[in-house]
Write an enzyme that holds these catalytic residues in place. Structure first.
Site, PDB file in Angstrom:
ATOM      1  N   CYS A  85       8.901   3.715  -3.587  1.00  0.00           N
ATOM      2  CA  CYS A  85       9.681   3.460  -2.370  1.00  0.00           C
ATOM      3  C   CYS A  85      10.938   2.701  -2.762  1.00  0.00           C
ATOM      4  O   CYS A  85      10.870   1.520  -3.117  1.00  0.00           O
ATOM      5  CB  CYS A  85       8.863   2.658  -1.360  1.00  0.00           C
ATOM      6  SG  CYS A  85       9.780   2.267   0.146  1.00  0.00           S
ATOM      7  N   HIS A 181      10.306  15.293  -3.865  1.00  0.00           N
ATOM      8  CA  HIS A 181      11.358  15.532  -2.886  1.00  0.00           C
ATOM      9  C   HIS A 181      11.788  16.993  -2.902  1.00  0.00           C
ATOM     10  O   HIS A 181      11.881  17.607  -3.969  1.00  0.00           O
ATOM     11  CB  HIS A 181      12.582  14.653  -3.169  1.00  0.00           C
ATOM     12  CG  HIS A 181      12.351  13.209  -2.896  1.00  0.00           C
ATOM     13  ND1 HIS A 181      12.603  12.631  -1.671  1.00  0.00           N
ATOM     14  CD2 HIS A 181      11.858  12.218  -3.687  1.00  0.00           C
ATOM     15  CE1 HIS A 181      12.292  11.348  -1.717  1.00  0.00           C
ATOM     16  NE2 HIS A 181      11.834  11.075  -2.933  1.00  0.00           N
ATOM     17  N   GLU A 230       9.925  11.730   5.779  1.00  0.00           N
ATOM     18  CA  GLU A 230       9.083  11.202   4.710  1.00  0.00           C
ATOM     19  C   GLU A 230       7.618  11.560   4.932  1.00  0.00           C
ATOM     20  O   GLU A 230       7.103  11.493   6.054  1.00  0.00           O
ATOM     21  CB  GLU A 230       9.217   9.680   4.623  1.00  0.00           C
ATOM     22  CG  GLU A 230      10.606   9.196   4.216  1.00  0.00           C
ATOM     23  CD  GLU A 230      10.589   7.738   3.799  1.00  0.00           C
ATOM     24  OE1 GLU A 230       9.698   7.358   3.013  1.00  0.00           O
ATOM     25  OE2 GLU A 230      11.451   6.983   4.273  1.00  0.00           O
ATOM     26  N   CYS A 239      15.933   6.392   3.381  1.00  0.00           N
ATOM     27  CA  CYS A 239      14.916   6.615   2.355  1.00  0.00           C
ATOM     28  C   CYS A 239      15.596   6.448   1.006  1.00  0.00           C
ATOM     29  O   CYS A 239      16.470   7.244   0.636  1.00  0.00           O
ATOM     30  CB  CYS A 239      14.304   8.006   2.481  1.00  0.00           C
ATOM     31  SG  CYS A 239      13.116   8.407   1.171  1.00  0.00           S
ATOM     32  N   GLY A 242      14.768   9.143  -1.442  1.00  0.00           N
ATOM     33  CA  GLY A 242      15.387  10.349  -0.898  1.00  0.00           C
ATOM     34  C   GLY A 242      16.875  10.390  -1.178  1.00  0.00           C
ATOM     35  O   GLY A 242      17.446  11.449  -1.466  1.00  0.00           O
TER      36      GLY A 242
END
Length: 300
Positions: A85, A181, A230, A239, A242
């Site tokens: 994260c 991703h 997510e 994100c 991301g």
């Protein structure tokens, strides 16, 4: 809130934080025993109406490796544990410093599969060495069997069959930033079908551990807009991984040049990546805000 009688009546101390609107419950698991909390209890804590409310929960623990200062674990709003994260890593540094747990700068922190280097900057921003992107399908993990593909500059793009007919180019670039991703380019971020397509892409059978679905609008060679659906949390205001994945994908597709400003609905992030040098993927650097909102106690 509890479904586990051994935890009923326990008081937890927590800090509520956010990084560009991506919000977190941060818990110190060193000075309070949180080992017996169940997935349903994590989910209840993250619930926005009946709990504290958060996209993810960050749990600080003692490091298990000699080259790390701390370890932290990440639980999504659905209670499931995940590997990485980006926005949370910046908040973790702020939490450690605010709580007086360490003055080291940079801080080396252990996550599921790697060590992150986290540096507090004089302006209050946090710079994170996110490690190198992963493109090998088995390590993402991603199964491309039977999928239509096209080559765009240095990146292979894959078409994901969806039940909902896409009104735009739905070819995705696939990579991992410690978590998987699937990034696609859209003409307009605001009208992109994030909430309609995102849940289906998240659980697409090509991704055995599910995937984060990114929607990137290219504004210039050094600026993009981004929305991310997510896995385990739904669409968030930002994100971090991301943003890193989108910039890496955009550079690989020949659309972007490092550094790139990433405009999310919760704030801006700066992502730098030097590409692949001598067949080695370079590390990605992310810089952005980390804010403490409030501290409190809750009972499960």
């Amino acid at each position: 809130m509890s479904t586990n009688t051994s935890n009923q009546g326990r008081t937890l101390r927590f800090t509520k934080m956010h990084g560009a609107g991506n919000d977190f419950i941060v818990l110190n698991g060193i000075d309070q025993d949180l080992s017996a909390i169940t997935r349903e209890q994590w989910k209840a804590l993250a619930h926005r109406q009946f709990g504290i409310g958060a996209d993810q929960i960050l749990l600080l623990e003692k490091a298990t490796r000699p080259d790390a200062d701390f370890r932290y674990r990440i639980f999504n709003a659905d209670g499931g544990e995940v590997e990485q994260c980006g926005n949370g890593s910046r908040c973790f540094v702020r939490f450690v410093r605010d709580q007086g747990l360490s003055t080291k700068n940079p801080l080396r922190v252990e996550v599921a599969h790697t060590i992150l280097s986290l540096k507090s900057l004089p302006d209050g921003q946090v710079e994170v060495d996110m490690g190198a992107p992963i493109f090998e399908h088995s390590h993402i993990p991603f199964n491309a069997n039977g999928l239509k593909s096209i080559q765009e500059f240095h990146q292979m793009l894959y078409a994901l069959p969806l039940d909902r007919p896409a009104a735009h180019d739905s070819f995705v670039g696939v990579l991992s930033m410690g978590n998987p991703h699937a990034v696609q380019v859209v003409v307009d971020m605001d009208s992109a079908p994030v909430l309609e397509e995102g849940p289906e892409i998240e659980r697409h059978p090509a991704f055995p551990k599910r995937v984060n679905a990114g929607y990137m609008q290219v504004l210039s060679r050094n600026e993009i807009k981004l929305r991310v659906y997510e896995r385990g949390a739904g669409e968030t205001l930002a994100c971090g991984t991301g943003a890193c994945a989108a910039v890496v994908s955009g550079i690989r597709r020949g659309l972007l040049d490092s550094p790139v400003k990433v405009r999310t609905r919760g704030g801006d992030l700066q992502i730098s990546w030097d590409g692949i040098v001598n067949n080695i993927a370079q590390t990605v650097t992310m810089t952005g805000p980390a804010v403490s909102v409030f501290e409190g106690e809750t009972t499960i």
